[in-house]
Scaffold this motif. Structure first.
Motif, mmCIF file in Angstrom:
data_model
loop_
_atom_site.group_PDB
_atom_site.id
_atom_site.type_symbol
_atom_site.label_atom_id
_atom_site.label_comp_id
_atom_site.label_asym_id
_atom_site.label_seq_id
_atom_site.Cartn_x
_atom_site.Cartn_y
_atom_site.Cartn_z
ATOM 1 N N TYR A 2 26.868 12.565 31.278
ATOM 2 C CA TYR A 2 25.901 12.591 32.373
ATOM 3 C C TYR A 2 25.421 11.173 32.666
ATOM 4 O O TYR A 2 25.383 10.317 31.794
ATOM 5 C CB TYR A 2 24.690 13.456 32.017
ATOM 6 C CG TYR A 2 25.080 14.882 31.702
ATOM 7 C CD1 TYR A 2 25.191 15.810 32.742
ATOM 8 C CD2 TYR A 2 25.339 15.271 30.401
ATOM 9 C CE1 TYR A 2 25.566 17.120 32.463
ATOM 10 C CE2 TYR A 2 25.709 16.561 30.120
ATOM 11 C CZ TYR A 2 25.827 17.496 31.151
ATOM 12 O OH TYR A 2 26.201 18.768 30.875
ATOM 13 N N VAL A 3 25.044 10.952 33.884
ATOM 14 C CA VAL A 3 24.396 9.704 34.263
ATOM 15 C C VAL A 3 22.939 10.027 34.543
ATOM 16 O O VAL A 3 22.649 10.968 35.280
ATOM 17 C CB VAL A 3 25.027 9.102 35.539
ATOM 18 C CG1 VAL A 3 24.469 7.707 35.763
ATOM 19 C CG2 VAL A 3 26.537 9.083 35.420
ATOM 20 N N VAL A 4 22.044 9.289 33.927
ATOM 21 C CA VAL A 4 20.628 9.485 34.213
ATOM 22 C C VAL A 4 20.130 8.255 34.951
ATOM 23 O O VAL A 4 20.326 7.131 34.492
ATOM 24 C CB VAL A 4 19.822 9.707 32.921
ATOM 25 C CG1 VAL A 4 18.353 9.934 33.257
ATOM 26 C CG2 VAL A 4 20.397 10.875 32.137
ATOM 27 N N THR A 5 19.539 8.459 36.087
ATOM 28 C CA THR A 5 19.033 7.350 36.899
ATOM 29 C C THR A 5 17.537 7.547 37.083
ATOM 30 O O THR A 5 17.012 8.609 36.749
ATOM 31 C CB THR A 5 19.708 7.330 38.283
ATOM 32 O OG1 THR A 5 19.146 8.406 39.045
ATOM 33 C CG2 THR A 5 21.205 7.510 38.184
ATOM 34 N N PRO A 6 16.862 6.552 37.609
ATOM 35 C CA PRO A 6 15.417 6.747 37.865
ATOM 36 C C PRO A 6 15.141 7.919 38.781
ATOM 37 O O PRO A 6 14.026 8.427 38.823
ATOM 38 C CB PRO A 6 14.999 5.426 38.522
ATOM 39 C CG PRO A 6 15.995 4.435 38.012
ATOM 40 C CD PRO A 6 17.293 5.198 37.880
ATOM 41 N N HIS A 7 16.151 8.384 39.507
ATOM 42 C CA HIS A 7 15.888 9.435 40.486
ATOM 43 C C HIS A 7 16.410 10.778 40.035
ATOM 44 O O HIS A 7 16.293 11.759 40.754
ATOM 45 C CB HIS A 7 16.506 9.050 41.827
ATOM 46 C CG HIS A 7 16.064 7.691 42.278
ATOM 47 N ND1 HIS A 7 14.766 7.436 42.668
ATOM 48 C CD2 HIS A 7 16.722 6.502 42.322
ATOM 49 C CE1 HIS A 7 14.664 6.143 42.965
ATOM 50 N NE2 HIS A 7 15.834 5.558 42.755
ATOM 51 N N TRP A 9 19.571 12.980 37.498
ATOM 52 C CA TRP A 9 20.752 12.869 36.667
ATOM 53 C C TRP A 9 21.909 13.543 37.363
ATOM 54 O O TRP A 9 21.735 14.390 38.247
ATOM 55 C CB TRP A 9 20.519 13.486 35.289
ATOM 56 C CG TRP A 9 20.191 14.965 35.358
ATOM 57 C CD1 TRP A 9 18.972 15.502 35.561
ATOM 58 C CD2 TRP A 9 21.116 16.046 35.254
ATOM 59 N NE1 TRP A 9 19.033 16.857 35.595
ATOM 60 C CE2 TRP A 9 20.349 17.226 35.398
ATOM 61 C CE3 TRP A 9 22.491 16.136 35.038
ATOM 62 C CZ2 TRP A 9 20.935 18.503 35.338
ATOM 63 C CZ3 TRP A 9 23.066 17.399 34.977
ATOM 64 C CH2 TRP A 9 22.291 18.576 35.119
ATOM 65 N N ARG A 17 23.927 18.388 38.715
ATOM 66 C CA ARG A 17 22.994 17.291 38.915
ATOM 67 C C ARG A 17 21.611 17.890 39.115
ATOM 68 O O ARG A 17 21.477 19.070 39.406
ATOM 69 C CB ARG A 17 23.389 16.421 40.102
ATOM 70 C CG ARG A 17 23.282 17.134 41.455
ATOM 71 C CD ARG A 17 23.934 16.319 42.557
ATOM 72 N NE ARG A 17 25.382 16.254 42.403
ATOM 73 C CZ ARG A 17 26.087 15.114 42.336
ATOM 74 N NH1 ARG A 17 25.470 13.956 42.397
ATOM 75 N NH2 ARG A 17 27.395 15.136 42.229
ATOM 76 N N THR A 22 14.279 12.515 34.113
ATOM 77 C CA THR A 22 14.351 11.237 34.813
ATOM 78 C C THR A 22 13.892 10.126 33.867
ATOM 79 O O THR A 22 13.108 10.354 32.943
ATOM 80 C CB THR A 22 13.426 11.237 36.047
ATOM 81 O OG1 THR A 22 12.090 11.425 35.605
ATOM 82 C CG2 THR A 22 13.809 12.343 37.005
ATOM 83 N N LEU A 23 14.402 8.974 34.108
ATOM 84 C CA LEU A 23 13.897 7.806 33.400
ATOM 85 C C LEU A 23 12.567 7.399 34.006
ATOM 86 O O LEU A 23 12.271 7.743 35.150
ATOM 87 C CB LEU A 23 14.895 6.649 33.522
ATOM 88 C CG LEU A 23 16.163 6.789 32.680
ATOM 89 C CD1 LEU A 23 17.109 5.646 33.019
ATOM 90 C CD2 LEU A 23 15.825 6.791 31.211
ATOM 91 N N SER A 25 10.005 5.634 36.165
ATOM 92 C CA SER A 25 10.205 4.923 37.421
ATOM 93 C C SER A 25 9.738 3.477 37.275
ATOM 94 O O SER A 25 9.124 3.103 36.276
ATOM 95 C CB SER A 25 9.413 5.605 38.534
ATOM 96 O OG SER A 25 8.033 5.339 38.339
#
Ligand SMILES: [Zn+2]
Ligand SMILES: [Zn+2]
Length: 163
Positions: A2-7, A9, A17, A22-23, A25
């Motif tokens: 998985y990719v976890v982004t500030p917005h 995953w 998704r 979330t990470l 912000s």
């Protein structure tokens, strides 16, 4: 995977998704800055505290603690700092220390004063009874205390026999 982004995953493989987890912000990360500054301020305060004799701490316990932590610079910088902070009228301190061979902070202990053997910690005494480092057991015992304004050593210390 998985990719976890500030917005949100997203799965690298497949269509999954979502908004969580979330990470933090950017706003949350910005909040860390004052915390870092606070830590730096505390460190500065702490070094002031570290360099200040404790209440009733005697000259020798203070100097020994400072030399252990910061080393000797071949002057009586910690002895005179103690005098300036605790006993400003003891103007003959350097002369008195010189009389026992203490021309710098570490020489006070090399030539002048040692810790009484009964205060050596077990780790500081070798099996044959010799102190491995008689002048500075680590950690030092708690200072026994002196009255304010005194530059006398507390009961942990005695004049070395070498002199
Ligand atoms: Zn020295
Ligand atoms: Zn002491």
């Amino acid at each position: 995977m998985y990719v976890v982004t500030p917005h949100g995953w997203a799965a690298m493989l497949g269509d999954w998704r979502g908004p969580t987890p979330t990470l933090p912000s950017g706003d949350v990360l910005m909040d860390c800055v004052p915390v870092v500054q606070e830590a730096e301020r505390l460190l500065t305060d702490a070094s002031d505290v570290l360099l200040t004799p404790e209440p009733r701490e005697c000259l020798l316990c203070y100097v020994s603690r400072m030399v252990d932590a910061f080393g000797c610079d071949c002057s009586l910088r910690f002895a005179t700092r103690y005098r300036d902070l605790r006993a400003p009228r003891a103007t003959s301190l350097e002369r008195r220390l010189g009389q026992v061979g203490g021309f710098c902070d570490c020489e006070i202990f090399l030539n002048g004063y040692g810790m009484l053997p009964r205060y050596w910690l077990p780790g500081a005494v070798a099996n044959n009874g010799d102190a491995t480092d008689a002048s500075s057991p680590d950690p030092l015992p708690q200072c026994l205390g002196v009255r304010r304004g005194s530059t006398q050593p507390c009961g942990l210390w005695h004049r070395s026999r070498r002199c």
